[in-house]
Structures are given as structure tokens and as C-alpha cells.
Design an enzyme around this catalytic site. Structure first.
Site, mmCIF file in Angstrom:
data_model
loop_
_atom_site.group_PDB
_atom_site.id
_atom_site.type_symbol
_atom_site.label_atom_id
_atom_site.label_comp_id
_atom_site.label_asym_id
_atom_site.label_seq_id
_atom_site.Cartn_x
_atom_site.Cartn_y
_atom_site.Cartn_z
ATOM 1 N N ILE A 261 0.955 -1.118 0.081
ATOM 2 C CA ILE A 261 -0.085 0.205 -0.103
ATOM 3 C C ILE A 261 0.807 1.168 -0.164
ATOM 4 C CG2 ILE A 261 -1.572 1.369 1.310
ATOM 5 C CD1 ILE A 261 -2.739 -1.105 2.751
ATOM 6 N N LYS B 3 -4.337 0.203 10.558
ATOM 7 C CA LYS B 3 -3.260 -0.580 9.918
ATOM 8 C C LYS B 3 -2.675 -1.342 11.011
ATOM 9 C CE LYS B 3 0.365 -0.218 6.370
ATOM 10 N NZ LYS B 3 1.560 -0.895 6.752
HETATM 11 P P1 NAD Z 1 2.768 -1.875 3.389
HETATM 12 O O1 NAD Z 1 3.055 -0.695 4.418
HETATM 13 O O2 NAD Z 1 3.177 -1.863 2.005
HETATM 14 O O3 NAD Z 1 1.292 -2.128 3.800
HETATM 15 C C1 NAD Z 1 0.628 -3.235 3.195
HETATM 16 C C2 NAD Z 1 0.573 -4.204 4.377
HETATM 17 O O4 NAD Z 1 -0.396 -3.524 5.134
HETATM 18 C C3 NAD Z 1 -0.389 -5.568 3.949
HETATM 19 O O5 NAD Z 1 0.464 -6.489 3.264
HETATM 20 C C4 NAD Z 1 -0.928 -5.868 5.102
HETATM 21 O O6 NAD Z 1 -0.132 -6.722 5.925
HETATM 22 C C5 NAD Z 1 -0.880 -4.581 6.030
HETATM 23 N N1 NAD Z 1 -2.131 -4.096 6.573
HETATM 24 C C6 NAD Z 1 -2.330 -3.787 8.082
HETATM 25 N N2 NAD Z 1 -3.570 -3.296 8.015
HETATM 26 C C7 NAD Z 1 -4.359 -3.438 6.907
HETATM 27 C C8 NAD Z 1 -5.359 -3.042 6.549
HETATM 28 N N3 NAD Z 1 -6.350 -2.442 7.390
HETATM 29 N N4 NAD Z 1 -5.801 -3.157 5.196
HETATM 30 C C9 NAD Z 1 -4.918 -3.590 4.365
HETATM 31 N N5 NAD Z 1 -3.767 -4.050 4.558
HETATM 32 C C10 NAD Z 1 -3.305 -3.640 5.980
HETATM 33 O O7 NAD Z 1 3.651 -3.253 3.980
HETATM 34 P P2 NAD Z 1 5.000 -3.537 3.630
HETATM 35 O O8 NAD Z 1 5.244 -3.534 2.538
HETATM 36 O O9 NAD Z 1 4.820 -5.099 4.225
HETATM 37 O O10 NAD Z 1 5.629 -3.109 4.848
HETATM 38 C C11 NAD Z 1 6.241 -1.922 4.665
HETATM 39 C C12 NAD Z 1 6.599 -1.319 6.016
HETATM 40 O O11 NAD Z 1 7.391 -2.342 6.781
HETATM 41 C C13 NAD Z 1 7.473 -0.095 5.938
HETATM 42 O O12 NAD Z 1 7.013 0.888 5.891
HETATM 43 C C14 NAD Z 1 8.438 -0.647 7.064
HETATM 44 O O13 NAD Z 1 7.682 0.439 8.317
HETATM 45 C C15 NAD Z 1 8.317 -1.926 7.537
HETATM 46 N N6 NAD Z 1 9.757 -2.448 7.083
HETATM 47 C C16 NAD Z 1 10.664 -2.288 8.163
HETATM 48 C C17 NAD Z 1 11.865 -2.849 7.899
HETATM 49 C C18 NAD Z 1 13.077 -2.565 8.830
HETATM 50 O O14 NAD Z 1 14.144 -2.901 8.654
HETATM 51 N N7 NAD Z 1 12.572 -2.212 10.058
HETATM 52 C C19 NAD Z 1 12.226 -3.495 6.694
HETATM 53 C C20 NAD Z 1 11.360 -3.758 5.943
HETATM 54 C C21 NAD Z 1 9.898 -3.022 5.929
#
Ligand code: NAD
Length: 338
Positions: free
Chosen positions: A84, A122
Site C-alpha cells: 500500500i 493499519k
Molecule cells: P505496506 O506498508 O506496504 O502495507 C501493506 C500491508 O499492510 C499489507 O500487506 C498488510 O499486511 C498490512 N495491513 C495492515 N492493516 C491493513 C488494512 N487495514 N488493510 C490492508 N492492509 C493492511 O507493508 P509492507 O510493504 O509489508 O511493509 C512496509 C513497512 O514495513 C515499511 O513501511 C516499514 O515500516 C516496515 N519495514 C521495516 C523494515 C525494517 O528493517 N525495520 C524493513 C522492511 C519493511
């Protein structure tokens, strides 16, 4: 970094984000806080927007999640599990910006009525796809890289909140998409039990939940207190009187016996979304589970279809994050038993 050298900065950022992404998505063991990952991600996005020639197909900005682990049977998602887009403005203005982008895409003018949305929390857990055939849970898969996930059915069957059989008039084929997470009280109690047993403790509920779902031993997964919220669907067929709105879809999932978070609202226009954002920002600490923001979705499914998708995300939804809460200080231990 020098501003004059975006190409080498892009290479550097990609390498860092690949490493952090692998630690987070594949190993369930991040070494930097989410806020730091998001900052680097946005910096790379900005470079790629300013210099499109530097954008490569393998860039973290073009991909979803991480590679599935070979220890699990691969599952092909008929409907991809996407990311997203994150709204960069963390103030309530971000809600107005999303509404403005939706209105622009739909070519709505000032005289047109406000767009109806659904605003949700979220959840900070792990995305899962549950496949029900004739109302019976037959398979559960992680998102993986969005196209290929991991078969984690045995572990998911141990999650009490996930129905093994749906109630009512569920369609013959229904893939439910949602988030597996761990409540804060369950997380604390689990860590206390681990300490008392002289075993490893977990860094945060998100990583504990992700590690549990991707356990190779379902008996261990069964001891981990997991919860679930449904927030959408993947492949569906044979649904007579299927809902025409996302809000109707969530109500239907609830009626089938799936947990749907009550903390959701229908909202009109950007002002309605901004009000939800502010209300939830005030609630966040008191919630029994972690969230990292709110998600806004266009309510009418026909409009969602019209808006369609960018490469890795829908145009009809946005994640509006709150300022980072998590401070990743010392990583005591991570449960990576894969
Ligand atoms: P995203 O931020 O692109 O969001 C998509 C995800 O949101 C979906 O797959 C689902 O799991 C979740 N979600 C939760 N509530 C939801 C709702 N109500 N409706 C729809 N989806 C919902 O997710 P992503 O690409 O998995 O994660 C990106 C985030 O992960 C980054 O912004 C970062 O914060 C975190 N991340 C952290 C690290 C780290 O090293 N700390 C590394 C990679 C990603």
C-alpha cells in the site's frame, strides 16, 4: 553522499534496503527501526522520481515484501498480495492529499459530491491469505513477494480466532486477506513465560507474530498467542449477491465468523478521513495491539476497479502512518527457527 551523485547514492540505498528488507521480511529479525527503513525508502523513491533512468526492476521501490523461504511449499497467489502506498505527510493533511489524488484520478470537479471511503487501522503484523473452499479452510499462505507466498496452513490452523469453517452463506471459493498479529498483553505474558523458562524473549509483537506464523514446527506455533483481523479478499467465485462496497464486504466477512476490527469507519471526503486519523492517533496507546497508522480505502468496489493499480499498490488505498513509535534498541533475541 553528494547531491551531484544520485546514481551511487541509489546503489547504496538499494543495497541497504535489500539487506533491511531481507532481515524484516525473510528472517523476521529487523536490525533498524521502521522509521529508519521508511526514511531511506523515501529517499530512494525521490531519487528515482527525479532520475527515472536510475529506476531498476529489482529496486525495493518496485517490489513487494521478500522472497519466500524454500523450507515452505510455495503458493501462487491468483490475485497478487500487494503493498500500500504510504502517504508521506504524517499530519492530518495526508488524508486530504489522498482524497485530492483520488478525485483527480476520477476526474471529479468541485461541484461533484465527496467520495465515500472506509478508514481502518493499519495492523502491525503479518499479511495472510486464507483460502476457504465450500466454507472450509483449505490453505493459508503468507504474502511472500506478493506473487508467491509460503504455505503455512498447519501453523494457521492453531490460531483459535481463525475459523476452520465459515458460517452462513459463504461463497464456494473465498480467499480472505487479513493480518495475523499478537496482542500486547499476550506478548508481555509470553515474554514473561520465556524469561521464567530461561528461553529467548521477543523484540516486539510484530516480529513475534511473524516468527510464529513462519515456524517450521506447528507444535511451537500452537504455543504462541496469535490473533487475526480480516480486511479484504483475494480470489472469489460464485458469490451470489456479492457486496458492492468495501464496507459491505467487511460486514459480510464478519457475518461469516471472521474477526473484523470494530474500530473502522465510513468517512466522507478528505475531511472525514482526517477526523478518523486524529481520533485514532488519540486512541493508539490505549489499543490492545500495535498499529503503525491507518488505511483509507475507496468504498465503492466499482470505483476501486476504475482506479486500478500502480506497479506494487492500488490507487484506491493509502497507508497514513503515525510518527514511529518503535525504538529498536537492543535486539535481545529473535525467534527465527526457520
Ligand atoms: P505496506 O506498508 O506496504 O502495507 C501493506 C500491508 O499492510 C499489507 O500487506 C498488510 O499486511 C498490512 N495491513 C495492515 N492493516 C491493513 C488494512 N487495514 N488493510 C490492508 N492492509 C493492511 O507493508 P509492507 O510493504 O509489508 O511493509 C512496509 C513497512 O514495513 C515499511 O513501511 C516499514 O515500516 C516496515 N519495514 C521495516 C523494515 C525494517 O528493517 N525495520 C524493513 C522492511 C519493511
Amino acid at each position: 553522499m553528494t547531491v551531484s551523485d544520485p546514481a551511487s547514492r541509489a546503489v547504496e540505498l538499494r543495497a541497504l534496503l535489500h539487506r533491511y528488507g531481507h532481515e524484516y521480511y525473510v528472517l523476521d529479525a529487523p536490525s533498524v527501526p521502521d522509521g529508519e527503513y521508511d526514511r531511506l525508502f523515501r529517499e530512494l523513491e525521490a531519487i528515482e522520481v527525479a532520475h527515472p533512468a536510475l529506476r531498476s526492476a529489482d529496486s525495493p521501490t518496485q517490489r513487494v515484501g521478500g522472497k519466500p523461504l524454500p523450507q515452505f511449499e510455495p503458493v501462487q497467489h491468483a490475485v497478487p498480495m500487494l503493498s500500500i502506498r504510504t502517504e508521506t505527510d504524517v499530519t492530518a493533511q495526508g488524508a486530504l492529499a489522498f482524497d485530492a489524488s483520488v478525485r483527480k484520478e476520477l476526474a471529479l470537479g468541485e461541484a461533484d459530491p465527496p467520495v465515500d471511503y472506509v478508514a481502518e487501522l493499519k495492523f502491525d503484523g503479518l499479511a495472510i491469505s486464507l483460502r476457504y473452499e465450500s466454507g472450509v479452510l483449505v490453505r493459508a499462505a503468507t504474502r511472500g513477494d506478493g506473487v508467491t507466498g509460503e504455505n503455512v496452513t498447519q501453523n494457521i490452523r492453531t490460531v483459535g480466532q481463525i475459523p476452520l469453517r465459515l458460517f452462513g452463506d459463504a461463497p464456494p471459493l473465498l480467499e480472505v486477506r487479513g493480518e495475523v498479529y499478537m496482542r500486547r498483553d499476550d506478548f508481555d505474558a509470553m515474554n514473561e513465560r520465556q524469561l521464567a523458562a530461561g528461553a529467548k524473549t521477543f523484540v516486539n509483537p510484530r516480529n513475534a507474530a511473524a516468527g510464529a506464523v513462519r515456524q517450521l514446527d506447528p507444535a511451537i506455533a500452537a504455543t504462541r498467542p496469535l490473533s487475526f483481523f480480516a480486511y479484504g479478499v483475494g480470489e472469489v467465485s460464485g458469490w451470489h449477491a456479492a457486496p458492492e462496497s468495501h464496507s459491505g464486504l467487511l460486514d459480510a466477512l464478519g457475518a461469516f465468523g471472521l474477526p473484523v476490527c470494530a474500530e473502522r469507519a465510513r468517512a466522507q471526503g478528505g475531511a472525514g478521513l482526517a477526523a478518523f486519523h486524529d481520533r485514532v492517533a488519540g486512541l493508539r496507546e490505549a489499543l490492545p495491539f500495535d498499529i503503525d497508522g491507518v488505511v483509507y480505502k475507496v468504498d465503492a468496489l466499482a470505483l476501486q476497479q476504475e482506479l486500478g493499480f500502480r506497479s506494487r499498490e492500488p490507487r484506491w488505498a493509502v497507508a497514513h502512518k503515525f510518527p514511529a513509535q518503535e525504538m529498536l534498541t537492543t535486539v535481545e533475541a529473535i525467534d527465527v527457527q526457520v
